[in-house]
Design an enzyme around this catalytic site. Structure first.
Site, PDB file in Angstrom:
ATOM      1  N   ASN A   9      -9.982  68.911  33.652  1.00 51.76           N
ATOM      2  CA  ASN A   9      -8.803  69.703  32.837  1.00 51.76           C
ATOM      3  C   ASN A   9      -9.350  70.945  32.351  1.00 51.76           C
ATOM      4  O   ASN A   9     -10.608  71.609  32.725  1.00 51.76           O
ATOM      5  CB  ASN A   9      -8.815  68.658  31.515  1.00 51.76           C
ATOM      6  CG  ASN A   9      -9.853  68.301  30.750  1.00 51.76           C
ATOM      7  OD1 ASN A   9     -10.833  69.263  30.660  1.00 51.76           O
ATOM      8  ND2 ASN A   9      -9.934  67.134  30.168  1.00 51.76           N
ATOM      9  N   ARG A  10      -8.900  71.613  31.582  1.00 54.36           N
ATOM     10  CA  ARG A  10      -9.201  73.135  31.265  1.00 54.36           C
ATOM     11  C   ARG A  10     -10.652  73.190  30.509  1.00 54.36           C
ATOM     12  O   ARG A  10     -11.451  73.841  30.978  1.00 54.36           O
ATOM     13  CB  ARG A  10      -8.403  73.661  30.326  1.00 54.36           C
ATOM     14  CG  ARG A  10      -8.425  75.223  29.863  1.00 54.36           C
ATOM     15  CD  ARG A  10      -7.607  75.345  28.353  1.00 54.36           C
ATOM     16  NE  ARG A  10      -6.190  75.485  28.818  1.00 54.36           N
ATOM     17  CZ  ARG A  10      -5.552  76.617  29.427  1.00 54.36           C
ATOM     18  NH1 ARG A  10      -6.254  77.830  29.689  1.00 54.36           N
ATOM     19  NH2 ARG A  10      -4.243  76.373  29.510  1.00 54.36           N
ATOM     20  N   LYS A  11     -10.774  72.290  29.535  1.00 56.86           N
ATOM     21  CA  LYS A  11     -12.376  72.160  28.987  1.00 56.86           C
ATOM     22  C   LYS A  11     -13.441  71.761  29.811  1.00 56.86           C
ATOM     23  O   LYS A  11     -14.586  72.571  29.709  1.00 56.86           O
ATOM     24  CB  LYS A  11     -11.986  71.272  27.964  1.00 56.86           C
ATOM     25  CG  LYS A  11     -13.224  70.951  26.913  1.00 56.86           C
ATOM     26  CD  LYS A  11     -12.992  69.930  25.689  1.00 56.86           C
ATOM     27  CE  LYS A  11     -14.323  69.940  24.915  1.00 56.86           C
ATOM     28  NZ  LYS A  11     -15.353  69.114  25.571  1.00 56.86           N
ATOM     29  N   GLU A  12     -13.085  70.878  30.701  1.00 56.13           N
ATOM     30  CA  GLU A  12     -14.078  70.542  31.760  1.00 56.13           C
ATOM     31  C   GLU A  12     -14.413  71.684  32.595  1.00 56.13           C
ATOM     32  O   GLU A  12     -15.680  71.799  32.919  1.00 56.13           O
ATOM     33  CB  GLU A  12     -13.663  69.332  32.453  1.00 56.13           C
ATOM     34  CG  GLU A  12     -13.495  68.083  31.640  1.00 56.13           C
ATOM     35  CD  GLU A  12     -12.859  66.819  32.416  1.00 56.13           C
ATOM     36  OE1 GLU A  12     -13.174  65.771  31.811  1.00 56.13           O
ATOM     37  OE2 GLU A  12     -12.122  67.074  33.120  1.00 56.13           O
ATOM     38  N   ASP A  78      -5.357  59.728  33.815  1.00 57.15           N
ATOM     39  CA  ASP A  78      -5.571  58.543  34.920  1.00 57.15           C
ATOM     40  C   ASP A  78      -4.219  58.667  35.816  1.00 57.15           C
ATOM     41  O   ASP A  78      -4.367  58.310  36.916  1.00 57.15           O
ATOM     42  CB  ASP A  78      -5.795  57.340  33.853  1.00 57.15           C
ATOM     43  CG  ASP A  78      -7.163  57.562  33.292  1.00 57.15           C
ATOM     44  OD1 ASP A  78      -8.076  58.065  33.914  1.00 57.15           O
ATOM     45  OD2 ASP A  78      -7.178  56.747  32.284  1.00 57.15           O
TER      46      ASP A  78
END
Length: 297
Positions: A9-12, A78
């Site tokens: 995701n964006r944060k990762e 998921d």
């Protein structure tokens, strides 16, 4: 390659490359950098309400999220992973699989808790994406009794107050709108039961309704103050009330609380029955009679 495909995701992505991401350009730049660092063939990055982005070494394609009422994002990531794997295993391209995964994620965030998406739900959503315009998206608010029971359960888990009203709603007029506005004011979510064509004919004769049940339901579903529409074929809404058990039953007109059909069911369940005043001077029957409107005109 380090992997064929990864789904951050964006944060990762931001944490992996050590850069802040605030714009689409920064997102793509960071994603490309992660592709190189990890030696990945593809990166499918989830972006919440903004959908997702599919990147490879040569391109970046955005997949826009469908507008839906979001209740719980648990399990959405998921779902994306599962549908990506399913789509690719079935022989689709990564972009095709990502589009399918995006639709599936949009379905599960409309449910409460960690939820699954059924094949029927996914098939319907894919058909709607291909065939319905944005103006027709409200049709998803027209449900079967079984679907409505599930939706009511989701609303209840969020502590929302459920209201119910019913009628023919043949030629929608200001009187109807006034009644719906008053009904919605009594609850958080308003369900409207619409008499089927057969039940209208039994009650009003062979020349009614003027508009068929699907058109009447579609018009109601498009109204801001109506959250769910059910077409019912019984002569009364009693079976619907027994299935849904709304917190509030609303009826407009010259009734008393005790004479409203189904009031006993609601009261036995600890609910409330509300009678609202009607806006005088408006009636579908009067419109039909005075203007000579006939079915099929």
């Amino acid at each position: 390659a380090g992997a064929t495909l990864v789904k951050p995701n964006r944060k990762e992505i931001s944490e992996a490359v050590g850069e802040a991401i605030n714009t689409d350009e920064e997102f793509i730049t960071a994603g490309k950098k992660l592709l190189q660092l990890g030696k990945f063939d593809y990166l499918v990055a989830t972006r919440g309400k903004d959908g997702l982005t599919v990147l490879d070494k040569d391109s970046a394609k955005h997949v826009t999220a469908q507008q839906r009422e979001v209740w719980d994002v648990s399990g959405a990531g998921d779902t994306v992973i599962a549908l990506l794997a399913l789509g690719i295993a079935a022989g689709g391209s990564v972009l095709d699989a990502a589009q399918l995964a995006n639709i599936a994620a949009g379905i599960v965030v409309g449910k409460v808790g960690t939820a699954t998406v059924t094949a029927a739900e996914l098939s319907h959503a894919v058909d709607a994406t291909d065939e319905e315009t944005e103006a027709q998206s409200h049709l998803q608010n027209i449900m079967t009794v079984e679907q409505a029971v599930e939706q009511v359960a989701r609303w209840r888990r969020l502590g929302l107050k459920i209201g119910f009203t019913n009628g023919v709603f043949d030629l929608l007029h200001p009187g109807h709108l006034s009644s719906l506005r008053q009904a919605h004011a009594t609850c958080d979510k308003l369900i409207v039961g619409v008499n089927s064509d057969d039940s209208v004919r039994r009650a009003k004769g062979p020349d009614r309704p003027i508009q068929d049940e699907q058109h009447r339901a579609a018009v109601l579903a498009s109204l801001e103050r109506v959250d769910l529409v059910i077409i019912f074929n019984d002569d009364t809404p009693i079976p619907l009330l027994q299935a849904l058990l709304p917190d509030v039953l609303i009826k407009g007109g010259d009734y008393t609380v005790d004479t409203v059909v189904g009031a006993d069911i609601i009261h036995a369940n600890g609910g409330q029955v509300v009678v609202t005043p009607t806006l005088q001077g408006f009636s579908t029957t009067n419109i039909v009679t005075t203007r000579g409107i006939k079915k099929g005109n």
